[in-house]
Design an enzyme around this catalytic site. Sequence first.
Site, PDB file in Angstrom:
ATOM      1  N   LYS A  36       4.210   0.983   9.747  1.00  0.00           N
ATOM      2  CA  LYS A  36       4.387   2.229   9.000  1.00  0.00           C
ATOM      3  C   LYS A  36       3.847   3.418   9.782  1.00  0.00           C
ATOM      4  O   LYS A  36       4.384   4.516   9.704  1.00  0.00           O
ATOM      5  CB  LYS A  36       3.703   2.123   7.635  1.00  0.00           C
ATOM      6  CG  LYS A  36       4.552   1.357   6.634  1.00  0.00           C
ATOM      7  CD  LYS A  36       3.939   1.378   5.250  1.00  0.00           C
ATOM      8  CE  LYS A  36       2.947   0.248   5.098  1.00  0.00           C
ATOM      9  NZ  LYS A  36       2.494   0.045   3.719  1.00  0.00           N
ATOM     10  N   ARG A  69       4.984 -12.696   9.809  1.00  0.00           N
ATOM     11  CA  ARG A  69       5.682 -11.471   9.458  1.00  0.00           C
ATOM     12  C   ARG A  69       7.014 -11.401  10.195  1.00  0.00           C
ATOM     13  O   ARG A  69       7.193 -12.027  11.244  1.00  0.00           O
ATOM     14  CB  ARG A  69       4.842 -10.235   9.746  1.00  0.00           C
ATOM     15  CG  ARG A  69       4.506  -9.982  11.206  1.00  0.00           C
ATOM     16  CD  ARG A  69       3.890  -8.593  11.410  1.00  0.00           C
ATOM     17  NE  ARG A  69       2.881  -8.273  10.420  1.00  0.00           N
ATOM     18  CZ  ARG A  69       2.892  -7.159   9.676  1.00  0.00           C
ATOM     19  NH1 ARG A  69       3.833  -6.263   9.792  1.00  0.00           N
ATOM     20  NH2 ARG A  69       1.929  -6.924   8.815  1.00  0.00           N
ATOM     21  N   GLU A 123       0.875  -1.167   0.000  1.00  0.00           N
ATOM     22  CA  GLU A 123       0.000   0.000   0.000  1.00  0.00           C
ATOM     23  C   GLU A 123       0.920   1.228   0.000  1.00  0.00           C
ATOM     24  O   GLU A 123       1.797   1.327   0.867  1.00  0.00           O
ATOM     25  CB  GLU A 123      -0.861  -0.011   1.277  1.00  0.00           C
ATOM     26  CG  GLU A 123      -1.893   1.083   1.246  1.00  0.00           C
ATOM     27  CD  GLU A 123      -2.734   1.171   2.513  1.00  0.00           C
ATOM     28  OE1 GLU A 123      -2.708   0.222   3.327  1.00  0.00           O
ATOM     29  OE2 GLU A 123      -3.418   2.193   2.668  1.00  0.00           O
TER      30      GLU A 123
HETATM   31  P1  ATP Z   1       2.718  -2.161   8.147  1.00  0.00           P
HETATM   32  O1  ATP Z   1       1.984  -3.052   9.095  1.00  0.00           O
HETATM   33  O2  ATP Z   1       4.165  -2.032   8.407  1.00  0.00           O
HETATM   34  O3  ATP Z   1       2.062  -0.849   7.933  1.00  0.00           O
HETATM   35  P2  ATP Z   1       1.455  -3.350   5.927  1.00  0.00           P
HETATM   36  O4  ATP Z   1       1.241  -4.809   6.010  1.00  0.00           O
HETATM   37  O5  ATP Z   1       0.275  -2.488   6.150  1.00  0.00           O
HETATM   38  O6  ATP Z   1       2.693  -2.940   6.785  1.00  0.00           O
HETATM   39  P3  ATP Z   1       1.590  -3.301   3.093  1.00  0.00           P
HETATM   40  O7  ATP Z   1       2.068  -2.211   2.225  1.00  0.00           O
HETATM   41  O8  ATP Z   1       0.163  -3.643   3.073  1.00  0.00           O
HETATM   42  O9  ATP Z   1       2.064  -2.959   4.547  1.00  0.00           O
HETATM   43  O10 ATP Z   1       2.469  -4.609   2.853  1.00  0.00           O
HETATM   44  C1  ATP Z   1       2.818  -5.106   1.593  1.00  0.00           C
HETATM   45  C2  ATP Z   1       3.189  -6.542   1.728  1.00  0.00           C
HETATM   46  O11 ATP Z   1       4.292  -6.676   2.621  1.00  0.00           O
HETATM   47  C3  ATP Z   1       2.061  -7.370   2.296  1.00  0.00           C
HETATM   48  O12 ATP Z   1       1.960  -8.551   1.554  1.00  0.00           O
HETATM   49  C4  ATP Z   1       2.472  -7.642   3.706  1.00  0.00           C
HETATM   50  O13 ATP Z   1       1.960  -8.860   4.127  1.00  0.00           O
HETATM   51  C5  ATP Z   1       3.994  -7.643   3.608  1.00  0.00           C
HETATM   52  N1  ATP Z   1       4.596  -7.254   4.878  1.00  0.00           N
HETATM   53  C6  ATP Z   1       4.367  -6.140   5.588  1.00  0.00           C
HETATM   54  N2  ATP Z   1       5.049  -6.139   6.746  1.00  0.00           N
HETATM   55  C7  ATP Z   1       5.751  -7.303   6.773  1.00  0.00           C
HETATM   56  C8  ATP Z   1       6.646  -7.917   7.709  1.00  0.00           C
HETATM   57  N3  ATP Z   1       6.970  -7.317   8.858  1.00  0.00           N
HETATM   58  N4  ATP Z   1       7.165  -9.124   7.397  1.00  0.00           N
HETATM   59  C9  ATP Z   1       6.850  -9.719   6.235  1.00  0.00           C
HETATM   60  N5  ATP Z   1       6.017  -9.211   5.324  1.00  0.00           N
HETATM   61  C10 ATP Z   1       5.466  -8.019   5.572  1.00  0.00           C
HETATM   62 MG    MG Z   2      -1.430  -3.503   4.792  1.00  0.00          MG
END
Ligand code: ATP
Ligand code: MG
Length: 567
Positions: A278, A268, A43
């Site tokens: 984020k 994760r 995102e």
């Molecule tokens: P955050 O929780 O840090 O805001 P998010 O999951 O909202 O992260 P996205 O941009 O939606 O961020 O994530 C893009 C991809 O990266 C998704 O497939 C998510 O599952 C993966 N991802 C995000 N954080 C992690 C992590 N700590 N370890 C592994 N994969 C991750």
């Molecule tokens: Mg997300």
Amino acid sequence: MEEKKSKGEEKPARSLNFIEEIIEEDIRKGKNDGRIHTRFPPEPNGYLHIGHAKSICLNFGLGARYHGMTNLRFDDTNPVKEEVEYVDSIMEDVHWLGFDWGNRLFYASDYFDQLYDFAVILIRRGKAYVCDMHAEEISATRGTPTRPGIESPYRNRTMEENLDLFTRMRAGEFPDGARVLRAKIDMASPNMHIRDPILYRILHASHHRTGDAWCIYPMYDFAHGQSDSIERITHSICTLEFEVHRPLYDWLIREIGIYAPRQIEFARLNLSYTVMSKRKLLELVKEKHVSGWDDPRMPTISGLRRRGYTPESIRNFAEIIGVAKRDNMIDVSLLEFCIREDLNKRAIRVMGVLNPVRVIIDNFPDDQVEEMEAVNNPEDPAAGTRRVPFSKELYIEREDFMEDPPNKFFRLAPGREVRLRSAFIITCESVEKNPETGEITVIHCTYDPMTRSGMPESNRKVKGTLHWVSARHAVVSEVRLYDRLFCVPNPDDPEEGKTFKDYLNPDSLKVVKGFLEPSIRDAKAGNKFQFERLGYFVVDIDSHPGALVFNRVVPLRDSWSRAENQK
Ligand code: ATP
Ligand code: MG
């Protein structure tokens, strides 16, 4: 550009992880004709971090290994928080990590028309309805995991009425929050995500790509799986928190009646001594606890890059930690180990003194300069040698001298000998002190010209070897000594009444003056060095010709685990 397939062609020496097992089983069964297609779906509401790097390595790695494809898809369904700056930084980071999406760059917003049509299909099939309750009422009537929710009074609207209202929602007839489109599933399900989840909401906001074309936007759960399906993703890999969303993911695909990708969840990455959400990272940036998203202390990919991490070290880290089915916490020292190991192989060694004390070689001719030959990298003979000037007045580290040393101190002390790396053996004869403070201002030494490399005494045994720099040749630079941003392993789990920011490490940045050997004078931003005995350093983008700035990547050894062991 086409996928670089070479990277994955050889199978890893290790055993298969559980996702590879699933994929190989699907290939064996001939599912999707053996086709493998993954995606990385960020995102664009912040910069990517090391957790995303793990997901990138996993998705692109699988695509390459199984001769498949990997899409980059921006999940840009929330116009309010998303910005072009983030889109650009994400593409830069994925490329920098060494991956390429070829011509498969997509945006969920590309599918807004199709998604709208899917919603209409659900309405026509009696599987979705327009609900006039406000967001707070909807969440208040959703129940709890142990108590069923209450059905919306609008749940049994006719298909015609739903279609009419949904069309008018799209046409902009209603204000934000007035109505939503909900899936009609089961308000009593033990899975809260199945209790008539919201699919569309009204939001009169400009979108960074579709402008003002839309005033209704699909929710993440409605956009994500359908985008996977449109792109014919075979394996939709996501983190564990989406496991509970999977029944909804599958329900939507089934009820709309479209191609069904398979969602697989993995744990994760959580890393000690840092935060990864984020939202929290944005808070650190906005409140200026750090200098920006690319502050070298940030766990962002741009921060790690500026800190001096290499793509290879991060890919290797992702490979070592593997994929797990249960949440765990990886020690940040493993990441530090990976960059040390990589830079040990390729960083040129130089000498630099960060906390100098003057050394005068009493028996060295006043204006003479001798060029010493120094090995650039003992791990890499091809790196060759360089010349380092030696003169009468030198700097060594203040910590490398003790007037009254304990037995185990093998560095310089009155009457003792040490070797100066790539130069001579010197003996300490006397010291000068500031009469008021008692601080040592000059160490007087003599050198033995026969101890230079190639001379008869060069192999003489001495216990200590010190780094040094010729005082009048030293290039004075700014050196930023970065350390971990937080001083506890899990700042995400604060004590009562505290927040993660209460655990910021007050010593995470110390700026000192470095006195460096002249060979680094023309170094460019991004060049990496080992400062002998001190650590790995990278030239920062703040450098200007004649005014170099270095960031410490990591010290040579893991000082944190030593500190912990001493407790
Ligand atoms: P955050 O929780 O840090 O805001 P998010 O999951 O909202 O992260 P996205 O941009 O939606 O961020 O994530 C893009 C991809 O990266 C998704 O497939 C998510 O599952 C993966 N991802 C995000 N954080 C992690 C992590 N700590 N370890 C592994 N994969 C991750
Ligand atoms: Mg997300």
